[in-house]
Write a protein that holds these residues in place. Structure first.
Motif, PDB file in Angstrom:
ATOM      1  N   ALA A 112      43.718  40.030  39.420  1.00  0.00           N
ATOM      2  CA  ALA A 112      45.045  39.494  39.120  1.00  0.00           C
ATOM      3  C   ALA A 112      45.820  39.254  40.414  1.00  0.00           C
ATOM      4  O   ALA A 112      45.752  40.053  41.347  1.00  0.00           O
ATOM      5  CB  ALA A 112      45.810  40.469  38.225  1.00  0.00           C
ATOM      6  N   ARG A 113      46.553  38.166  40.467  1.00  0.00           N
ATOM      7  CA  ARG A 113      47.408  37.860  41.613  1.00  0.00           C
ATOM      8  C   ARG A 113      48.841  38.271  41.265  1.00  0.00           C
ATOM      9  O   ARG A 113      49.413  37.782  40.291  1.00  0.00           O
ATOM     10  CB  ARG A 113      47.353  36.367  41.923  1.00  0.00           C
ATOM     11  N   ARG A 114      49.414  39.160  42.047  1.00  0.00           N
ATOM     12  CA  ARG A 114      50.749  39.656  41.752  1.00  0.00           C
ATOM     13  C   ARG A 114      51.829  38.630  42.094  1.00  0.00           C
ATOM     14  O   ARG A 114      51.670  37.804  42.980  1.00  0.00           O
ATOM     15  CB  ARG A 114      51.040  40.938  42.535  1.00  0.00           C
ATOM     16  N   VAL A 115      52.936  38.732  41.366  1.00  0.00           N
ATOM     17  CA  VAL A 115      54.144  37.972  41.665  1.00  0.00           C
ATOM     18  C   VAL A 115      55.128  38.975  42.255  1.00  0.00           C
ATOM     19  O   VAL A 115      55.377  40.031  41.664  1.00  0.00           O
ATOM     20  CB  VAL A 115      54.731  37.328  40.387  1.00  0.00           C
ATOM     21  N   ILE A 116      55.675  38.670  43.430  1.00  0.00           N
ATOM     22  CA  ILE A 116      56.540  39.614  44.125  1.00  0.00           C
ATOM     23  C   ILE A 116      57.793  38.908  44.628  1.00  0.00           C
ATOM     24  O   ILE A 116      57.725  37.769  45.094  1.00  0.00           O
ATOM     25  CB  ILE A 116      55.829  40.263  45.339  1.00  0.00           C
ATOM     26  N   TYR A 171      57.769  43.515  41.131  1.00  0.00           N
ATOM     27  CA  TYR A 171      56.355  43.148  41.059  1.00  0.00           C
ATOM     28  C   TYR A 171      56.017  42.792  39.614  1.00  0.00           C
ATOM     29  O   TYR A 171      56.403  43.508  38.688  1.00  0.00           O
ATOM     30  CB  TYR A 171      55.466  44.314  41.483  1.00  0.00           C
ATOM     31  N   GLY A 172      55.275  41.714  39.430  1.00  0.00           N
ATOM     32  CA  GLY A 172      54.838  41.326  38.101  1.00  0.00           C
ATOM     33  C   GLY A 172      53.354  40.989  38.085  1.00  0.00           C
ATOM     34  O   GLY A 172      52.826  40.415  39.035  1.00  0.00           O
ATOM     35  N   ILE A 173      52.690  41.385  37.004  1.00  0.00           N
ATOM     36  CA  ILE A 173      51.283  41.033  36.788  1.00  0.00           C
ATOM     37  C   ILE A 173      51.255  39.977  35.682  1.00  0.00           C
ATOM     38  O   ILE A 173      51.718  40.229  34.566  1.00  0.00           O
ATOM     39  CB  ILE A 173      50.456  42.263  36.350  1.00  0.00           C
ATOM     40  N   PRO A 174      50.752  38.780  35.972  1.00  0.00           N
ATOM     41  CA  PRO A 174      50.787  37.694  34.992  1.00  0.00           C
ATOM     42  C   PRO A 174      50.158  38.067  33.651  1.00  0.00           C
ATOM     43  O   PRO A 174      49.172  38.808  33.590  1.00  0.00           O
ATOM     44  CB  PRO A 174      49.991  36.577  35.676  1.00  0.00           C
ATOM     45  N   ALA A 175      50.744  37.531  32.586  1.00  0.00           N
ATOM     46  CA  ALA A 175      50.268  37.793  31.227  1.00  0.00           C
ATOM     47  C   ALA A 175      48.836  37.310  31.025  1.00  0.00           C
ATOM     48  O   ALA A 175      48.164  37.726  30.075  1.00  0.00           O
ATOM     49  CB  ALA A 175      51.198  37.125  30.213  1.00  0.00           C
ATOM     50  N   GLN A 176      48.352  36.481  31.931  1.00  0.00           N
ATOM     51  CA  GLN A 176      46.973  35.974  31.868  1.00  0.00           C
ATOM     52  C   GLN A 176      45.956  37.114  31.807  1.00  0.00           C
ATOM     53  O   GLN A 176      44.874  36.946  31.239  1.00  0.00           O
ATOM     54  CB  GLN A 176      46.724  35.115  33.107  1.00  0.00           C
ATOM     55  N   VAL A 177      46.302  38.289  32.372  1.00  0.00           N
ATOM     56  CA  VAL A 177      45.333  39.390  32.368  1.00  0.00           C
ATOM     57  C   VAL A 177      45.003  39.821  30.939  1.00  0.00           C
ATOM     58  O   VAL A 177      43.882  40.259  30.659  1.00  0.00           O
ATOM     59  CB  VAL A 177      45.800  40.610  33.197  1.00  0.00           C
ATOM     60  N   ASP A 181      39.090  38.225  26.378  1.00  0.00           N
ATOM     61  CA  ASP A 181      37.824  37.489  26.506  1.00  0.00           C
ATOM     62  C   ASP A 181      36.671  38.403  26.918  1.00  0.00           C
ATOM     63  O   ASP A 181      35.551  37.937  27.117  1.00  0.00           O
ATOM     64  CB  ASP A 181      37.973  36.353  27.529  1.00  0.00           C
ATOM     65  N   GLY A 182      36.965  39.706  27.099  1.00  0.00           N
ATOM     66  CA  GLY A 182      35.921  40.665  27.420  1.00  0.00           C
ATOM     67  C   GLY A 182      35.682  40.901  28.894  1.00  0.00           C
ATOM     68  O   GLY A 182      34.650  41.446  29.277  1.00  0.00           O
ATOM     69  N   ASN A 183      36.616  40.488  29.735  1.00  0.00           N
ATOM     70  CA  ASN A 183      36.438  40.625  31.179  1.00  0.00           C
ATOM     71  C   ASN A 183      36.925  41.976  31.708  1.00  0.00           C
ATOM     72  O   ASN A 183      37.805  42.606  31.122  1.00  0.00           O
ATOM     73  CB  ASN A 183      37.219  39.528  31.910  1.00  0.00           C
ATOM     74  N   VAL A 184      36.377  42.363  32.847  1.00  0.00           N
ATOM     75  CA  VAL A 184      36.909  43.466  33.637  1.00  0.00           C
ATOM     76  C   VAL A 184      37.949  42.851  34.565  1.00  0.00           C
ATOM     77  O   VAL A 184      37.705  41.816  35.183  1.00  0.00           O
ATOM     78  CB  VAL A 184      35.807  44.165  34.454  1.00  0.00           C
ATOM     79  N   VAL A 185      39.125  43.479  34.655  1.00  0.00           N
ATOM     80  CA  VAL A 185      40.235  42.930  35.445  1.00  0.00           C
ATOM     81  C   VAL A 185      40.745  43.978  36.418  1.00  0.00           C
ATOM     82  O   VAL A 185      41.022  45.118  36.028  1.00  0.00           O
ATOM     83  CB  VAL A 185      41.385  42.457  34.526  1.00  0.00           C
ATOM     84  N   LEU A 186      40.887  43.590  37.677  1.00  0.00           N
ATOM     85  CA  LEU A 186      41.423  44.474  38.704  1.00  0.00           C
ATOM     86  C   LEU A 186      42.877  44.108  38.991  1.00  0.00           C
ATOM     87  O   LEU A 186      43.202  42.945  39.226  1.00  0.00           O
ATOM     88  CB  LEU A 186      40.599  44.357  39.993  1.00  0.00           C
ATOM     89  N   VAL A 187      43.727  45.142  38.979  1.00  0.00           N
ATOM     90  CA  VAL A 187      45.154  44.964  39.249  1.00  0.00           C
ATOM     91  C   VAL A 187      45.556  45.853  40.417  1.00  0.00           C
ATOM     92  O   VAL A 187      45.218  47.040  40.447  1.00  0.00           O
ATOM     93  CB  VAL A 187      45.996  45.320  38.000  1.00  0.00           C
TER      94      VAL A 187
END
Length: 196
Positions: free
Chosen positions: A45-49, A88-94, A100-106
């Motif tokens: 995930a790409r953070r919004v800051i 700091y925000g983590i996009p709702a896309q995560v 969809d069954g993915n592993v996501v790093l934040v």
């Protein structure tokens, strides 16, 4: 969005929540491990800051406080917090990635970990740690803060040191990035999050 580990559509989806004090090298570790993580199917995930896009450091999306508030009001964040005077925000896309069954790093926040765990009960929490003298050098080298502000950050980090929750994996990043990347990959394999 609540994720139930027993729900079949989330059988392989896991959130990796990486935390650690400023200067511990979270961004550097993520960048160094990016290729191997991508090969293992991990999305990052790409953070919004609310920090100038010209600032040194991670490849985050820098926005003004006003834009951040508008994004928050529009429901564009899965997670958000405030730390060290920044939002700091983590996009709702995560959430879609997880669906969809993915592993996501934040790249997360120690202070937000409890709330993140409530939202994503099966998350894998990793705390990046660095010896204090090395952390001081890194903070001073990146040039974002005065020496006094660096000392304040170090004091805050020391006060939080004893607050590490149960089920948080510790990962040392005091030495080379190569060593830390290997330790990260081994940890994720051991926890059954990835297969390489």
């Amino acid at each position: 969005m609540q994720h139930d580990a027993s729900d079949s559509c989330f059988h392989s989806a896991r959130l990796i929540f990486l935390v650690g004090p400023s200067g511990s090298g979270k961004d550097s570790l993520i960048d160094a491990a990016r290729e191997r993580l991508a090969a293992a199917g991990v999305k990052i995930a790409r953070r919004v800051i609310t920090r100038s896009a010209e600032s040194k450091g991670e490849a985050a999306q820098g926005v003004t406080p006003e834009v951040f508030e508008a994004m928050l009001a529009a429901g564009e964040f899965a997670m958000h917090w405030r730390a060290n005077g920044l939002d700091y925000g983590i996009p709702a896309q995560v959430d879609q990635w997880l669906a969809d069954g993915n592993v996501v790093l934040v790249n997360g926040s120690r202070a937000y970990l409890g709330e993140a765990r409530q939202r994503y009960p099966d998350l894998v929490a990793i705390r990046l740690e660095v010896r204090p003298e090395i952390l001081r050098q890194r903070l001073l080298a990146r040039g974002r803060e005065t020496a006094a502000q660096v000392e304040q950050r170090l004091a805050r980090g020391a006060s939080l040191q004893g607050e590490v929750e149960a089920d948080v994996h510790r990962l040392d990043n005091s030495d080379s990035l190569e060593v830390a990347v290997e330790a990260l990959i081994e940890l994720l394999e051991r926890e059954g999050v990835i297969r390489t």
